[in-house]
Scaffold this active site. Structure first.
Site, PDB file in Angstrom:
ATOM      1  N   GLY A   1       0.143   3.057   7.809  1.00  0.00           N
ATOM      2  CA  GLY A   1       1.064   2.779   8.912  1.00  0.00           C
ATOM      3  C   GLY A   1       1.388   1.302   9.049  1.00  0.00           C
TER       4      GLY A   1
ATOM      5  N   LYS B   1       4.634  -1.044   3.133  1.00  0.00           N
ATOM      6  CA  LYS B   1       4.043  -1.118   1.792  1.00  0.00           C
ATOM      7  C   LYS B   1       4.052   0.243   1.129  1.00  0.00           C
ATOM      8  CE  LYS B   1       0.983  -4.978   2.990  1.00  0.00           C
ATOM      9  NZ  LYS B   1       1.296  -4.952   4.453  1.00  0.00           N
TER      10      LYS B   1
ATOM     11  N   ASP C   1      -8.670   9.936   8.684  1.00  0.00           N
ATOM     12  CA  ASP C   1      -9.524   8.777   8.910  1.00  0.00           C
ATOM     13  C   ASP C   1      -9.988   8.245   7.564  1.00  0.00           C
ATOM     14  OD1 ASP C   1     -11.472   6.922   9.543  1.00  0.00           O
ATOM     15  OD2 ASP C   1     -12.456   8.189  11.031  1.00  0.00           O
TER      16      ASP C   1
ATOM     17  N   CYS D   1      -3.445  -8.912   7.178  1.00  0.00           N
ATOM     18  CA  CYS D   1      -2.470  -9.872   7.682  1.00  0.00           C
ATOM     19  C   CYS D   1      -3.188 -10.855   8.599  1.00  0.00           C
ATOM     20  CB  CYS D   1      -1.335  -9.180   8.419  1.00  0.00           C
ATOM     21  SG  CYS D   1       0.058 -10.299   8.748  1.00  0.00           S
TER      22      CYS D   1
END
Length: 472
Positions: free
Chosen positions: A290, A294, A339, A409
């Protein structure tokens, strides 16, 4: 309604209705949403602007001003708070948040834009009359007149501690970052004052909008036909839009054949896709997919090679965003909600695995300026077990000879090298790959084998990438 609104008008003074300013009202509404709902400006602002355009209240210049007011106020919040604290006769925490938002908007106009002083004060006071009432508008007027007594440099001299006495606190005030973030970024850079100041300044600049032409669906040539579009710096699929460029106005973006994606994010996906591989190359995994940028690029690259991407995302609503981003991919793919620390797939099932793990987001402060004020040092402790668990899953999910990409990030060392080093101690049959040759043409990539991108050096978000090969 304020108390003063109930007072009878004085004889001889006609009542004047506040003049509504749609630009500043919209900016105020956006700031309130960020404050009250912990919303992000980049999610709140576009629908507000779209609604204003549909009503006929806004043109392009109005939208540009509203955007500058919102983002500029959020980016410089720390500096403006230090200034306002000198101009208010009580602690700022005792000022009602809506009043503080109006004051911050006024401070930004006075200290961070070219709006004339008189216009900045009068427009902000008028806004206060509309959204706060006459009594609070008088308070706003008094405070802003004090703010207007000095320019930004003058205020910095008054409110920032000397650099020689406390360099981190000085930089925190001057460049409007929390002190702990300044310290963390400085450690990550490992350099002198010039480097960290350039980075902090870059965090306060409005980033370019970068598009990705998804292979097999769009071309950079098609995107470059748009007005004010120029090629990306490093990614062969990147196109940059000049300031004011509207992605939603581009047909390829509306159709999903192209998307908005930072060039650093593109480079991470490309590096994983191009890493040398021993054996077959048919099954790819994006384990934290999510919202799908990418994953969409990886799926398109996989399709060109006859490979299949599995895109997994824990949160169902984010998995829905991934599915939307991948819709129309020319080759087969699958999107699931799962998960990543308890995966439903078998160990060793994939040839390439990307884990772009949840993190503090300190590498994208240009795009989400409010994040710097929400994050706390203790957030690192909350993310640490998850990041290590996801990297362990990635190494267990790739076959012998396959490659894992660990990405964040965030440039914070606790989220980058510390995670990789800790997990590799548990996997003696895995080894780092030098990622630098897989970012051809990109300068200043450090000593390797991992890669850290920087806004002030590369013009990208501060993406981190480590590539790891499973050897046994």
């Amino acid at each position: 309604m304020s108390d003063t609104s109930r007072r009878p008008r004085k004889p001889g003074k006609p009542h004047r209705r506040p003049q509504k300013d749609p630009v500043r009202i919209l900016a105020f509404e956006a700031l309130r949403a960020v404050d009250e709902r912990d919303a992000y400006a980049n999610l709140v602002l576009p629908p507000l602007l779209r609604k204003a355009r549909e009503k006929g209240d806004f043109d392009g210049r109005d939208a540009a001003l509203a955007t500058e007011l919102v983002y500029g106020t959020l980016r410089r919040q720390g500096t403006y708070d230090a200034v306002l604290a000198e101009c208010v006769d009580r602690p700022l925490r005792e000022v009602d948040p809506p009043v503080l938002d109006v004051l911050s908007l006024g401070a930004h106009q006075l200290l961070g834009t070219r709006i004339p002083t008189h216009a900045a004060v009068s427009a902000t006071v008028e806004l206060a009359r509309v959204v706060l009432g006459d009594g609070r508008a008088k308070f706003v007027n008094a405070v802003l007149r004090k703010v207007a007594q000095h320019d930004l440099d003058g205020w910095i001299e008054r409110v920032a501690p000397p650099y020689d006495e406390d360099p981190e606190d000085h930089l925190a005030v001057v460049h409007s970052h929390p002190r702990w973030v300044v310290s963390a970024l400085w450690d990550s850079l490992g350099g002198g004052r010039a480097g960290v100041e350039e980075l902090l300044e870059a965090d306060n600049e409005r980033p370019e909008v970068t598009l990705v032409a998804r292979p097999g669906r769009a071309t950079t040539e098609e995107l470059l036909d748009e007005d004010a579009a120029v090629p990306g710096r490093w990614s062969p699929y990147a196109v940059r839009l000049a300031e004011g460029g509207e992605p939603g106005a581009i047909e390829a973006v509306r159709d999903g054949r192209a998307g908005v994606q930072d060039e650093g994010s593109q480079l991470v996906a490309l590096a994983l896709a191009n890493a040398p591989l021993d054996g077959p190359d048919a099954r790819w995994l994006d384990g934290c997919a999510g919202p799908g940028g990418k994953a969409a690029l990886l799926a398109a690259l996989a399709a060109e090679r006859g490979a299949v991407l599995l895109a997994s995302e824990k949160q169902p609503h984010r998995a829905g965003l991934v599915a939307k981003a991948l819709a129309g991919n020319p080759g087969p793919y699958q999107v699931i909600a799962a998960d990543g620390t308890r995966p439903p797939w078998q160990p060793g099932a994939f040839d390439r695995v990307l884990m772009d793990v949840p993190c503090t987001g300190l590498g994208a402060l240009r795009r989400r300026p409010e994040a710097r004020w929400r994050r706390r040092p203790e957030d690192l402790d909350a993310f640490a077990p998850l990041q290590r668990g996801l990297l362990r899953t990635a190494l267990e999910s790739v076959r012998v000879g396959g490659v894992v990409g660990y990405a964040t990030c965030s440039p914070h060392l606790a989220e980058t090298r510390a995670v990789v080093e800790d997990v590799l101690k548990q996997f003696p049959s895995a080894e780092p790959i030098d990622a630098r040759p897989l970012l051809p043409g990109v300068p200043e990539l450090g000593d390797g084998p991992d890669v850290q991108l920087w806004p002030h050096v590369h013009g990208t978000d501060a993406m981190y990438l480590a590539l790891i090969r499973r050897t046994g």
